[in-house]
Design a protein around this motif. Structure first.
Motif, PDB file in Angstrom:
ATOM      1  N   THR A  49       0.863  -1.169   0.000  1.00 47.85           N
ATOM      2  CA  THR A  49       0.000   0.000   0.000  1.00 47.85           C
ATOM      3  C   THR A  49       0.903   1.223   0.000  1.00 47.85           C
ATOM      4  OG1 THR A  49      -1.918   1.052   1.051  1.00 47.85           O
ATOM      5  CG2 THR A  49      -0.196   0.229   2.506  1.00 47.85           C
ATOM      6  N   THR A  50       0.354   2.409  -0.124  1.00 46.13           N
ATOM      7  CA  THR A  50       1.162   3.632  -0.181  1.00 46.13           C
ATOM      8  C   THR A  50       0.661   4.648   0.830  1.00 46.13           C
ATOM      9  OG1 THR A  50      -0.213   4.585  -1.936  1.00 46.13           O
ATOM     10  CG2 THR A  50       1.731   3.318  -2.613  1.00 46.13           C
ATOM     11  N   ARG A  51       1.572   5.493   1.272  1.00 48.19           N
ATOM     12  CA  ARG A  51       1.257   6.584   2.190  1.00 48.19           C
ATOM     13  C   ARG A  51       2.117   7.793   1.831  1.00 48.19           C
ATOM     14  NH1 ARG A  51      -2.366   3.779   3.514  1.00 48.19           N
ATOM     15  NH2 ARG A  51      -3.238   3.412   5.603  1.00 48.19           N
ATOM     16  N   ILE A 159       7.005   7.702   7.698  1.00 49.55           N
ATOM     17  CA  ILE A 159       5.609   7.627   8.135  1.00 49.55           C
ATOM     18  C   ILE A 159       5.618   7.512   9.650  1.00 49.55           C
ATOM     19  CG2 ILE A 159       3.464   6.306   7.984  1.00 49.55           C
ATOM     20  CD1 ILE A 159       4.524   5.290   5.251  1.00 49.55           C
ATOM     21  N   PRO A 162       2.825   3.806  11.173  1.00 44.75           N
ATOM     22  CA  PRO A 162       2.579   2.957  10.007  1.00 44.75           C
ATOM     23  C   PRO A 162       1.675   1.755  10.245  1.00 44.75           C
ATOM     24  CG  PRO A 162       4.685   2.388  10.956  1.00 44.75           C
ATOM     25  CD  PRO A 162       4.128   3.507  11.804  1.00 44.75           C
ATOM     26  N   ALA A 165      -1.264   1.247   7.835  1.00 41.49           N
ATOM     27  CA  ALA A 165      -0.775   0.943   6.492  1.00 41.49           C
ATOM     28  C   ALA A 165      -0.240  -0.487   6.420  1.00 41.49           C
ATOM     29  CB  ALA A 165       0.315   1.940   6.095  1.00 41.49           C
ATOM     30  N   GLU A 230       5.253   9.851  -2.333  1.00 39.07           N
ATOM     31  CA  GLU A 230       4.604   8.730  -1.656  1.00 39.07           C
ATOM     32  C   GLU A 230       5.632   7.656  -1.339  1.00 39.07           C
ATOM     33  OE1 GLU A 230       1.426   7.193  -4.040  1.00 39.07           O
ATOM     34  OE2 GLU A 230      -0.042   8.575  -3.175  1.00 39.07           O
TER      35      GLU A 230
END
Length: 244
Positions: A49-51, A159, A162, A165, A230
């Motif tokens: 996934t991305t953040r 992040i 996390p 995520a 990202e």
């Protein structure tokens, strides 16, 4: 005779007790990791996934040089005080500023066939700073340089929390493993019966990026721009399936 008979009965009862206790304490049967019947399929998948990074960390320092150690330390302390004041005015919380290194070292002049000669001293004071508003990173970097910071390394973008995520990445990894198991089972003329085991073999929360900005001189004319971009958050799972 009665006494002998009583002792014989007592001895028999004692001999029976351990066997009964052993029968009651028999361990529960645990199913082996490799089932006795069926085909075992091991699948390794990476969920993703991305953040957008929401935490920036930099190292800002002041390097001073003077003929004497005392003068170098005094100049360094005065300049670092201005740097810390600039951070306070920029809204950086005290808990997000920590001294990471203080160093005083002599400077030498070297000549052929002669012992080195001390020409002065260099004092260094470096602090680690966390910015919880990444958008302000460039502005804060410029303010630090304007107030005397002449050694800046960063920012490293990460992040802050996390966990959510990582859970998304785990869910994605399980979904991928199931799809792949169905593919293999269908190709082999079998069907997926169940999952036998799941093991997490690695995770990556994006980690700190390579330093995007470095300065060791006066402030640039234009404001420093920081692009957070990202980060990929990944989890690697090893999943064992039973096919029938």
């Amino acid at each position: 005779m009665k006494t002998a008979s009583f002792l014989t009965i007592l001895a028999s009862a004692i001999a029976i007790l351990p066997a009964a206790a052993s029968a009651q304490a028999a361990p529960t049967t645990v199913e082996p990791m490799v089932p006795a019947a069926g085909t075992v399929l091991d699948v390794t998948t990476e969920g993703r996934t991305t953040r957008v990074p929401d935490l920036a960390t930099i190292r800002a320092g002041v390097v001073s040089q003077s003929p004497t150690a005392a003068a170098a330390l005094t100049d360094n302390a005065q300049r670092m005080a201005k740097v810390l004041d600039a951070l306070k005015r920029a809204g950086v919380a005290p808990r997000d500023v920590a001294t990471s290194n203080v160093q005083l070292s002599p400077q030498y002049r070297y000549a052929d066939n002669q012992p080195p000669v001390i020409t002065g001293y260099q004092a260094t004071n470096t602090v680690s700073i966390r910015f919880r508003d990444v958008a302000k990173s460039g502005m804060i970097l410029d303010a630090l340089v304007a107030q005397g910071a002449n050694q800046i390394d960063g920012p490293n973008l990460t992040i802050d929390k996390p966990d959510a995520a990582l859970d998304e990445a785990r869910t994605d990894a399980i979904a991928q493993a199931k799809r792949r198991a169905d593919l293999y089972a269908k190709a082999a003329g079998l069907r997926v019966s169940r999952i036998v085991s799941i093991a997490e073999s690695g995770q990556d929360t994006g980690g700190p990026a390579q330093p995007m900005f470095m300065a060791r001189a006066a402030m640039a004319k234009d404001s420093t721009q920081i692009a957070p971009g990202e980060k990929d958050v990944t989890v690697t799972l090893s999943v064992r399936f039973l096919l029938n």
